[in-house]
Write an enzyme that holds these catalytic residues in place. Structure first.
Site, mmCIF file in Angstrom:
data_model
loop_
_atom_site.group_PDB
_atom_site.id
_atom_site.type_symbol
_atom_site.label_atom_id
_atom_site.label_comp_id
_atom_site.label_asym_id
_atom_site.label_seq_id
_atom_site.Cartn_x
_atom_site.Cartn_y
_atom_site.Cartn_z
ATOM 1 N N TYR A 156 44.640 -15.620 -18.188
ATOM 2 C CA TYR A 156 43.337 -15.730 -17.536
ATOM 3 C C TYR A 156 43.314 -17.009 -16.728
ATOM 4 C CZ TYR A 156 38.245 -16.358 -17.065
ATOM 5 O OH TYR A 156 36.975 -16.553 -16.585
ATOM 6 N N ASP A 162 49.154 -22.932 -14.815
ATOM 7 C CA ASP A 162 47.736 -23.100 -15.110
ATOM 8 C C ASP A 162 47.608 -23.767 -16.471
ATOM 9 O OD1 ASP A 162 45.107 -22.995 -15.736
ATOM 10 O OD2 ASP A 162 44.838 -20.843 -15.354
ATOM 11 N N LYS A 178 38.907 -28.281 -18.420
ATOM 12 C CA LYS A 178 38.611 -28.485 -19.845
ATOM 13 C C LYS A 178 38.792 -29.949 -20.298
ATOM 14 C CE LYS A 178 38.692 -23.654 -20.725
ATOM 15 N NZ LYS A 178 39.510 -22.504 -20.483
HETATM 16 C C1 PLP Z 1 39.264 -21.711 -19.105
HETATM 17 C C2 PLP Z 1 40.397 -21.389 -18.235
HETATM 18 C C3 PLP Z 1 40.248 -21.236 -16.853
HETATM 19 C C4 PLP Z 1 38.898 -21.239 -16.174
HETATM 20 O O1 PLP Z 1 38.254 -22.457 -16.237
HETATM 21 P P1 PLP Z 1 36.653 -22.489 -15.991
HETATM 22 O O2 PLP Z 1 36.327 -23.940 -16.056
HETATM 23 O O3 PLP Z 1 36.049 -21.660 -17.074
HETATM 24 O O4 PLP Z 1 36.409 -21.906 -14.652
HETATM 25 C C5 PLP Z 1 41.373 -21.062 -16.084
HETATM 26 N N1 PLP Z 1 42.585 -21.009 -16.643
HETATM 27 C C6 PLP Z 1 42.780 -21.132 -17.975
HETATM 28 C C7 PLP Z 1 44.156 -21.099 -18.521
HETATM 29 C C8 PLP Z 1 41.692 -21.312 -18.816
HETATM 30 O O5 PLP Z 1 41.885 -21.399 -20.138
#
Ligand code: PLP
Length: 425
Positions: free
Chosen positions: A141, A236, A264
């Site tokens: 994701y 990511d 995060k």
């Molecule tokens: C949480 C997450 C996102 C999205 O970040 P948001 O701040 O919710 O837009 C993208 N990539 C990964 C791997 C994530 O865990």
């Protein structure tokens, strides 16, 4: 007001009563718990009930809720101004730290969410390569970016959605999906279509189909294949960055991607994202280069202060070692308790992120993750919740340990787990 009433009221004005789908308990059933405050490793709902928190706001709160130093930094900054729309030294300060911790990042740009980071990184990749195709991995994701909502994990998977209406077919057609931990599938795709593909984006440790570690040499093989085909490798690290290692999963596994995405942890609980990488690529961004990207609140001073303070706390001696110890003991203890109760589980973990799958495993990709018995997970979730332990309201998410989870939390969690598992069989 009861949770039912609070939720009904929220539903009158907010679609589904929530501002992000997985918060609605769709994956486990029941009514979401409304939270009022948090302190360290614990959160308190509007009835004053206390929970040991393994959600950590879905990852950001690696130093716990309302850490006094983070709160002090935010307070101090709020008094000085919350946004200028002009450069501030705070952005340079946090950028310097990120580049210092993550060797593959020579330059970094701040945005306001992980979604914005991945969206901007793939635009940059398309812009510099002149190619339009994107490769993503099933079950990973990357936020709700149009091009990346194909075979996505997290809420899309929790709610069993096939993808999303509203994503143009033309964009979805440019996204090629391959399985996680399968370098041969990537090789086949790149041999066939490599010259049309701008980048591959993946989570170095998958966290959004539940936690799945990369197989030995998987990331190295992805690095080799992408280099061979002139395809940019984007890691990511929105979830893993500064969590599984001070320098992210890429440092833990010794990989140098072309671009990386963060979020995060780096915002210490405030809305932040970032993307960074090789200077020659990052300098293709406006105003130096032609690839446009911007944000009114990007590099927001409050968020920079919270991020800087969080990284400073993490940099203190032994912080990662302690989180590793507590997480390891949690993984072992939960597995033992489940097995003793006659349940078959697979507990995957990398550092302070972990998922309990109710399947014999091994869980190595999207298909094996979806073998887990989500009905059992729902029972586990509600059993723990009742006993004051808050884990993610979905099988396909991680449990996060913070630097403030210690022996007391561990003991109480394992006691709740023994009772819960006993009730499930
Ligand atoms: C949480 C997450 C996102 C999205 O970040 P948001 O701040 O919710 O837009 C993208 N990539 C990964 C791997 C994530 O865990």
């Amino acid at each position: 007001m009861s949770m039912e009433k609070l939720f009904a009221e929220a539903n009158r004005f907010i679609p589904g009563g929530v501002d992000s789908p997985v918060r609605a308990f769709g994956g486990v059933g029941g009514t979401p718990v409304f939270m009022e405050r948090g302190s360290g490793a614990r959160v308190y709902d509007t009835d004053g009930k206390e929970y040991i928190d393994y959600l950590g706001s879905w990852g950001p709160l690696i130093v716990g809720h309302a850490h006094p130093r983070v709160v002090a930094a935010i307070r101090d900054q709020a008094g000085k101004g919350t946004s200028f729309g002009a450069p501030s030294e705070l952005e340079t300060d946090l950028a310097r730290r990120v580049c210092g911790l993550v060797p593959a990042c020579e330059k970094v740009r701040f945005v306001s969410s992980g979604t914005e980071a991945t969206m901007s990184a793939i635009r940059l990749a398309r812009g510099v390569t002149g190619r339009q195709g994107v490769v993503k991995v099933a079950g990973c994701y990357h936020g709700h970016v149009d091009s990346l909502l194909v075979s996505a994990g997290s809420g899309v998977l929790t709610l069993s959605l096939p993808g999303s209406p509203g994503v143009p077919d033309a964009l979805a057609a440019l996204t090629h999906v391959i399985p996680y931990n399968d370098p041969a599938a990537l090789e086949r795709l790149l041999v066939e279509k490599g010259s049309e593909i701008a980048c591959i984006i993946l989570e170095p440790v998958a966290g959004n189909m539940g936690v799945i570690p990369p197989a030995a040499k998987y990331l190295k093989k992805v690095r080799e294949l992408t280099r061979e085909h002139g395809v940019l490798m984007i890691l990511d690290e929105v979830m893993t960055g500064f969590r599984v290692h001070a320098g992210g999963a890429q440092t833990l596994f010794g990989i140098k991607p072309d671009l990386s995405c963060f979020g995060k942890v780096i915002g210490g609980g405030l809305p932040v994202g970032a993307f960074g990488g090789r200077a020659d690529l990052m300098d293709q961004l406006a105003p130096v280069g032609p690839v446009y990207q911007a944000g009114t609140l990007s590099g927001n001073p409050l968020a920079m202060r919270a991020g800087i303070e969080t990284l400073d706390i993490l940099a203190e001696d032994g912080t990662y070692r302690r989180m590793e110890e507590v997480s390891g003991a949690l993984q072992a203890g939960l597995t033992q308790a489940a097995t003793a109760a006659g349940l078959t589980v697979t507990a995957n973990r990398v550092g302070s992120m972990m998922t309990m799958f109710f399947t014999a495993g091994p869980v190595t990709d999207f298909d094996s993750a979806t073998q887990s018995d989500t009905g059992l997970y729902a029972k586990y979730f509600h059993g723990m919740l009742k006993r004051g332990v808050y884990v993610a309201p979905s099988q396909f998410e991680a449990a996060f340990v913070s630097s403030l989870h210690g022996d007391a939390e561990l003991e109480a969690t394992l006691k709740a787990a023994r009772e819960t598992f006993g009730e499930m069989t």
